[in-house]
Scaffold this active site. Structure first.
Site, short mmCIF file in Angstrom:
data_model
loop_
_atom_site.label_atom_id
_atom_site.label_comp_id
_atom_site.label_asym_id
_atom_site.label_seq_id
_atom_site.Cartn_x
_atom_site.Cartn_y
_atom_site.Cartn_z
N CYS A 254 0.83 -1.21 0.00
CA CYS A 254 0.00 0.00 0.00
C CYS A 254 0.87 1.26 0.00
O CYS A 254 1.62 1.51 0.95
CB CYS A 254 -0.90 -0.06 1.24
SG CYS A 254 -1.65 1.49 1.72
N CYS B 222 0.23 3.71 2.85
CA CYS B 222 0.75 3.12 4.09
C CYS B 222 2.25 3.37 4.21
O CYS B 222 2.76 3.68 5.29
CB CYS B 222 0.49 1.61 4.12
SG CYS B 222 -1.24 1.14 4.05
#
Length: 120
Positions: free
Chosen positions: A43, A46
């Site tokens: 991600c 993230c």
């Protein structure tokens, strides 16, 4: 330092999920307010949040604890909190209800949440 948690560690340090039938009745097990970052290695947002949380863990050392949970390695934990998008950040005050925020935030937004919600 940000600590990565497995389901077992989460149940020892944060919430014992087997003690409750609904997340609203969980009792926080920690001795300092906490942030839990639900993330995945692939991600992009993230990966943007990770160094910010590392910095904040250092800046607020002794005042808060910062954990991270890999939703791919711990799908049951992600499901228990209804994680549908990542990053999802759980803010856990010492008293009061935890609050989940979704998406990447800049450092100043994290600091504001820490100061106003976790350390007030």
């Amino acid at each position: 330092m940000v600590q990565e948690l497995t389901l077992d560690q989460f149940q020892q340090k944060v919430y014992n999920l087997s003690d409750a039938n609904a997340s609203s009745s969980l009792t926080y097990l920690g001795d300092k307010p906490a942030i839990v970052d639900f993330y995945a290695s692939w991600c992009g947002p993230c990966r943007m949040v990770a160094p910010i949380l590392e910095e904040l863990a250092g800046e607020y050392e002794g005042k808060i604890v910062v954990y991270k949970v890999n939703t791919e390695k711990e799908p049951d934990l992600a499901a228990a909190f209804g994680i549908r998008s990542i990053p999802s950040i759980l803010f856990i005050p010492m008293s009061g209800k935890p609050q989940m925020l979704q998406g990447a935030m800049p450092k100043d937004a994290f600091k504001k949440a820490i100061e106003e919600y976790l350390l007030k």
